[in-house]
Design a protein around this motif. Structure first.
Motif: not given
Length: 122
Positions: A107-121
């Motif tokens: 999980h990460f926070m972008d420069t705008e303050g949005n919490r997003l996530a990454l997924h990789a196989e």
């Protein structure tokens, strides 16, 4: 690099009510699963693969900040994580292996303050 949403989670305060709502508005049946102590109502694609879920648990709190979107990081999760802070973001949850060989997330926070996530196989 192009990307897509790999997974989404919609938090609930009343799991049964939320499941009923989504099953009703999409005229579908969600697949019920349990991830540790966390119940999930899984949305599936036509081939039966899970694409997202309604989730209920201590760390899943519905609010105006919205659901967590998992972006495809199959091009290299470690490489993407290594670039987040230098680009002005912040890592909130380091790379973590999922059970049943479902890959890895972070999980990460972008420069705008949005919490997003990454997924990789892998």
């Amino acid at each position: 690099m192009q990307t897509k949403i790999n997974w989404f989670e919609i938090p609930s305060t009343d799991f049964s009510r939320a499941i009923s709502f989504y099953e009703r508005i999409f005229d579908t049946k969600l697949r019920m699963e349990q991830f540790g102590e966390v119940p999930m109502g899984i949305f599936t694609a036509h081939d039966g693969d899970g694409v997202g879920c309604v989730v209920h648990g201590e760390h899943f709190i519905p609010n105006e900040n919205g659901p967590i979107l998992y972006l495809d990081a199959d091009s290299g999760l470690d490489k993407i994580l290594a670039r987040i802070e230098s680009a002005g973001g912040r890592i909130l949850m380091e790379k973590m292996a999922l059970p049943r060989n479902l890959g890895y997330i972070a999980h990460f926070m972008d420069t705008e303050g949005n919490r997003l996530a990454l997924h990789a196989e892998q």
